[in-house]
Write a protein that holds these residues in place. Structure first.
Motif, mmCIF file in Angstrom:
data_model
loop_
_atom_site.group_PDB
_atom_site.id
_atom_site.type_symbol
_atom_site.label_atom_id
_atom_site.label_comp_id
_atom_site.label_asym_id
_atom_site.label_seq_id
_atom_site.Cartn_x
_atom_site.Cartn_y
_atom_site.Cartn_z
ATOM 1 N N CYS A 26 -59.079 49.197 20.295
ATOM 2 C CA CYS A 26 -59.238 50.495 20.940
ATOM 3 C C CYS A 26 -60.341 50.474 21.987
ATOM 4 C CB CYS A 26 -59.499 51.570 19.904
ATOM 5 S SG CYS A 26 -60.712 51.117 18.656
ATOM 6 N N GLY A 27 -60.136 49.692 23.019
ATOM 7 C CA GLY A 27 -61.132 49.574 24.072
ATOM 8 C C GLY A 27 -61.439 50.888 24.760
ATOM 9 N N ALA A 28 -60.455 51.762 24.872
ATOM 10 C CA ALA A 28 -60.668 53.018 25.577
ATOM 11 C C ALA A 28 -61.252 54.106 24.683
ATOM 12 C CB ALA A 28 -59.344 53.500 26.168
ATOM 13 N N VAL A 29 -61.267 53.882 23.387
ATOM 14 C CA VAL A 29 -61.781 54.893 22.473
ATOM 15 C C VAL A 29 -63.296 54.988 22.633
ATOM 16 C CG1 VAL A 29 -62.048 55.556 20.071
ATOM 17 C CG2 VAL A 29 -59.922 54.538 20.831
ATOM 18 N N GLN A 30 -63.754 56.209 22.719
ATOM 19 C CA GLN A 30 -65.186 56.432 22.880
ATOM 20 C C GLN A 30 -65.664 57.408 21.830
ATOM 21 O OE1 GLN A 30 -65.756 57.860 26.832
ATOM 22 N NE2 GLN A 30 -64.700 56.137 27.775
ATOM 23 N N MET A 31 -66.965 57.326 21.533
ATOM 24 C CA MET A 31 -67.569 58.294 20.623
ATOM 25 C C MET A 31 -68.070 59.470 21.453
ATOM 26 S SD MET A 31 -67.661 57.792 17.345
ATOM 27 C CE MET A 31 -69.137 58.330 16.517
ATOM 28 N N ALA A 32 -67.698 60.661 21.045
ATOM 29 C CA ALA A 32 -68.200 61.875 21.681
ATOM 30 C C ALA A 32 -68.420 62.912 20.592
ATOM 31 C CB ALA A 32 -67.205 62.394 22.704
ATOM 32 N N TYR A 38 -59.586 59.591 21.387
ATOM 33 C CA TYR A 38 -58.436 58.753 21.667
ATOM 34 C C TYR A 38 -57.699 59.282 22.888
ATOM 35 C CZ TYR A 38 -59.304 57.097 16.933
ATOM 36 O OH TYR A 38 -59.880 56.570 15.814
ATOM 37 N N ASN A 39 -57.144 58.353 23.692
ATOM 38 C CA ASN A 39 -56.366 58.759 24.866
ATOM 39 C C ASN A 39 -54.886 58.434 24.637
ATOM 40 O OD1 ASN A 39 -55.970 56.012 25.388
ATOM 41 N ND2 ASN A 39 -57.597 55.922 26.913
ATOM 42 N N ASP A 40 -54.058 58.624 25.661
ATOM 43 C CA ASP A 40 -52.614 58.404 25.526
ATOM 44 C C ASP A 40 -52.272 56.946 25.211
ATOM 45 O OD1 ASP A 40 -52.090 61.071 25.975
ATOM 46 O OD2 ASP A 40 -51.655 60.808 28.109
ATOM 47 N N LEU A 41 -53.017 56.017 25.785
ATOM 48 C CA LEU A 41 -52.766 54.593 25.510
ATOM 49 C C LEU A 41 -53.034 54.272 24.041
ATOM 50 C CD1 LEU A 41 -52.006 51.762 26.480
ATOM 51 C CD2 LEU A 41 -54.393 51.454 27.180
ATOM 52 N N THR A 48 -47.045 52.178 17.819
ATOM 53 C CA THR A 48 -46.514 50.828 17.585
ATOM 54 C C THR A 48 -46.975 50.302 16.236
ATOM 55 O OG1 THR A 48 -46.463 50.383 19.958
ATOM 56 C CG2 THR A 48 -46.425 48.468 18.490
ATOM 57 N N ILE A 49 -48.240 50.511 15.923
ATOM 58 C CA ILE A 49 -48.781 50.060 14.636
ATOM 59 C C ILE A 49 -48.035 50.717 13.483
ATOM 60 C CG2 ILE A 49 -50.814 50.205 13.124
ATOM 61 C CD1 ILE A 49 -52.513 49.786 15.722
ATOM 62 N N LEU A 70 -51.553 42.876 23.307
ATOM 63 C CA LEU A 70 -52.615 43.154 24.282
ATOM 64 C C LEU A 70 -52.844 41.990 25.237
ATOM 65 C CD1 LEU A 70 -55.214 45.092 22.126
ATOM 66 C CD2 LEU A 70 -53.525 45.994 23.728
ATOM 67 N N LYS A 71 -52.451 40.789 24.820
ATOM 68 C CA LYS A 71 -52.590 39.630 25.707
ATOM 69 C C LYS A 71 -51.542 39.638 26.811
ATOM 70 C CE LYS A 71 -54.830 36.494 22.473
ATOM 71 N NZ LYS A 71 -54.704 35.237 21.743
ATOM 72 N N GLY A 72 -50.465 40.391 26.605
ATOM 73 C CA GLY A 72 -49.485 40.576 27.664
ATOM 74 C C GLY A 72 -48.218 39.743 27.545
#
Length: 118
Positions: A26-32, A38-41, A48-49, A70-72
């Protein structure tokens, strides 16, 4: 979107969210405000999980699949092998259940026709 909102709105089990965070996916997940955001990605990946878990993948297999994802594109063949393996295992289970149903139906027919010993 917070974890609580994901759980409530999309029915994502807290266990899945914990796995997702622990795997570092979850690279885009941030603490606030002391809660994960969490975002749409992230939501797409969590879907998928959950699908992989529903298909019968074990926790370590889900993690492996997601890291490959994630490696593509270069991991497409490896991911396809994982899906093929799970598909074959599922088909084996289905065939076993079909045989069990045939045996049950045979015994039910025997009982109904009075041909049974007991």
């Amino acid at each position: 979107m917070t974890a609580e909102e994901l759980i409530r709105r999309y029915g994502i089990p807290p266990k899945i969210l914990a796995e997702y965070r622990s795997w570092g996916l979850c690279g885009a997940v941030q603490m606030a405000m002391e809660d994960w955001q969490y975002n749409d990605l992230d939501l797409e990946r969590l879907g998928t999980i959950m699908a992989l878990h529903d298909m019968g993948f074990k926790k370590d297999e889900v993690e492996q699949y997601m890291k490959l994802l994630l490696k593509g594109e270069s991991t497409k063949t490896e991911r396809l092998k994982m899906l093929d393996k799970q598909r074959n295992e599922t088909l084996d289970e289905i065939h076993l259940k079909e045989k069990q149903l045939e045996r049950m139906d045979y015994l039910r027919t025997e009982i109904r026709s009075g041909s049974s010993q007991n």
